[in-house]
Design a protein around this motif. Structure first.
Motif, short mmCIF file in Angstrom:
data_model
loop_
_atom_site.label_atom_id
_atom_site.label_comp_id
_atom_site.label_asym_id
_atom_site.label_seq_id
_atom_site.Cartn_x
_atom_site.Cartn_y
_atom_site.Cartn_z
N LEU A 111 53.51 -6.54 -67.02
CA LEU A 111 53.39 -8.06 -66.99
C LEU A 111 54.61 -8.79 -66.41
O LEU A 111 54.58 -9.66 -65.55
N VAL A 112 55.84 -7.97 -66.92
CA VAL A 112 57.08 -8.64 -66.39
C VAL A 112 57.32 -8.37 -64.92
O VAL A 112 57.63 -9.31 -64.28
N TYR A 113 56.70 -7.04 -64.45
CA TYR A 113 56.69 -6.84 -62.97
C TYR A 113 55.83 -8.08 -62.44
O TYR A 113 56.24 -8.54 -61.12
N ALA A 114 54.65 -8.42 -62.85
CA ALA A 114 53.74 -9.34 -62.13
C ALA A 114 54.34 -10.52 -62.20
O ALA A 114 54.19 -11.16 -61.02
N LEU A 115 55.05 -11.10 -63.03
CA LEU A 115 55.78 -12.32 -63.02
C LEU A 115 56.85 -12.26 -61.90
O LEU A 115 57.04 -13.40 -61.46
N ILE A 116 57.71 -11.23 -62.20
CA ILE A 116 58.70 -11.33 -61.17
C ILE A 116 58.20 -11.46 -59.60
O ILE A 116 58.77 -11.89 -58.72
N SER A 117 57.07 -10.45 -59.35
CA SER A 117 56.59 -10.27 -57.83
C SER A 117 55.49 -11.15 -57.44
O SER A 117 55.06 -10.85 -56.42
N ALA A 118 54.96 -11.91 -58.54
CA ALA A 118 53.77 -12.64 -58.32
C ALA A 118 52.79 -12.18 -57.74
O ALA A 118 52.13 -12.43 -56.76
N SER A 119 52.42 -11.08 -58.65
CA SER A 119 51.29 -10.37 -58.50
C SER A 119 50.29 -10.18 -59.74
O SER A 119 50.28 -9.66 -60.62
N PRO A 120 49.33 -11.32 -59.28
CA PRO A 120 48.51 -11.54 -60.54
C PRO A 120 47.66 -10.39 -61.01
O PRO A 120 46.93 -10.24 -62.13
N HIS A 121 47.12 -9.27 -59.96
CA HIS A 121 46.31 -8.10 -60.48
C HIS A 121 47.07 -7.36 -61.53
O HIS A 121 46.56 -6.61 -62.21
N PHE A 122 48.30 -7.33 -61.59
CA PHE A 122 49.09 -6.56 -62.46
C PHE A 122 49.02 -7.15 -64.15
O PHE A 122 49.46 -6.80 -64.97
N MET A 123 48.82 -8.35 -64.06
CA MET A 123 48.46 -9.26 -65.35
C MET A 123 47.36 -8.78 -65.80
O MET A 123 47.16 -9.14 -67.27
N MET A 124 46.23 -8.24 -65.24
CA MET A 124 44.88 -8.04 -65.82
C MET A 124 44.87 -7.12 -67.11
O MET A 124 44.23 -7.12 -67.94
N PRO A 125 45.72 -5.84 -66.85
CA PRO A 125 45.56 -5.10 -68.03
C PRO A 125 46.00 -5.74 -69.42
O PRO A 125 45.55 -5.39 -70.57
N ASN A 183 46.17 -19.33 -50.68
CA ASN A 183 46.44 -20.51 -49.79
C ASN A 183 47.97 -19.94 -49.06
O ASN A 183 48.56 -20.77 -48.35
N ASN A 184 48.35 -18.73 -49.08
CA ASN A 184 49.51 -18.04 -48.43
C ASN A 184 50.87 -18.88 -48.74
O ASN A 184 51.80 -18.90 -47.85
N LEU A 185 51.11 -19.10 -50.05
CA LEU A 185 52.09 -19.74 -50.68
C LEU A 185 52.97 -18.74 -51.62
O LEU A 185 53.73 -19.17 -52.48
N VAL A 186 52.83 -17.42 -51.39
CA VAL A 186 53.12 -16.39 -52.43
C VAL A 186 54.63 -16.47 -52.44
O VAL A 186 55.49 -16.48 -53.42
N ASP A 187 55.42 -17.00 -51.29
CA ASP A 187 56.75 -16.72 -51.03
C ASP A 187 57.59 -17.87 -51.92
O ASP A 187 58.78 -17.58 -52.40
N ALA A 188 56.95 -18.89 -52.02
CA ALA A 188 57.33 -19.79 -52.86
C ALA A 188 57.27 -19.61 -54.37
O ALA A 188 58.35 -20.12 -55.09
N LEU A 189 56.66 -18.57 -54.90
CA LEU A 189 56.49 -18.15 -56.15
C LEU A 189 57.44 -17.09 -56.48
O LEU A 189 57.67 -17.08 -57.93
N LYS A 190 57.92 -16.30 -55.66
CA LYS A 190 58.50 -14.94 -56.10
C LYS A 190 59.97 -15.27 -56.35
O LYS A 190 60.66 -16.21 -55.99
N LEU A 191 60.56 -14.73 -57.61
CA LEU A 191 61.69 -14.69 -57.90
C LEU A 191 62.79 -13.91 -57.10
O LEU A 191 64.01 -14.70 -56.92
N TYR A 192 62.45 -13.10 -56.19
CA TYR A 192 63.09 -12.52 -55.31
C TYR A 192 62.45 -12.50 -54.15
O TYR A 192 61.11 -12.31 -53.90
#
Length: 193
Positions: A111-125, A183-192
């Motif tokens: 979950l921490v990784y999903a939040l930092i990298s904006a990867s919602p599929h890692f939130m599912m577990p 909507n191809n806006l993932v770069d705006a949400l990533k912490l890095y």
């Protein structure tokens, strides 16, 4: 007589069923319920940082619980409600708690990784496991209250309410990440980057 199409349920390609609510107050209340979302754009940054803090704290607590049970085999194991496991021996209960703490540590770190990298599929577990835990815990609590094993107590509802709030907030962040990917806006949400 009254025909107010509030929402439509589309079945198949050409069939459509509608639900009509004639009362203005009911329509306003329904509109409020369908429009209300804790995930509004103006408060999303606060929700994101709260969820990130919750996930870091959850990962820390799960890792600490795993280490504590592993290094101190004779420690007393506490739960949020008074429960007695007469089926399992203490050694089997300790092994089950070690496995559970290890799994939850992994899920919290995902979950921490999903939040930092904006990867919602890692939130599912995390969402799946905690949804199952909430449903099971609530069902057992209702059963215990109905059979008079436990009295109705607001303190017993607090852990379930806390988990429900966490589920709502994390699902909110997941939906925002899903929309950003669409909507191809993932770069705006990533912490890095």
């Amino acid at each position: 007589m009254f025909k107010v199409d509030l929402f439509r349920l589309i079945i198949g390609d050409d069939r459509c069923h509608s639900c009509s609510l004639p009362n203005e107050g009911i329509r306003k209340f329904w509109h409020f319920l369908t429009e209300f979302s804790p995930c509004r754009p103006e408060i999303f940054p606060f929700i994101y940082w709260i969820v990130l803090g919750i996930s870091i704290f959850g990962a820390y607590c799960s890792i600490w619980e795993y280490a504590h049970i592993y290094w101190f085999p004779n420690c007393i194991i506490h739960t949020t409600r008074p429960r007695h496991f007469n089926v399992l021996s203490n050694a089997a209960l300790r092994k089950a708690r070690i496995v559970g703490a290890l799994i939850m540590s992994y899920v919290w770190i995902l979950l921490v990784y999903a939040l930092i990298s904006a990867s919602p599929h890692f939130m599912m577990p995390w969402l799946i496991i905690n949804s199952m835990v909430l449903i099971l815990d609530f069902s057992l609590w209702i059963f215990d209250v109905l059979t008079d094993r436990l009295s109705f107590d607001i303190i017993a509802i607090y852990p379930m309410g806390r988990l429900l709030c966490s589920l709502v907030l994390i699902n909110c962040v997941k939906r925002v990440f899903d929309n950003a990917i669409k909507n191809n806006l993932v770069d705006a949400l990533k912490l890095y980057n």
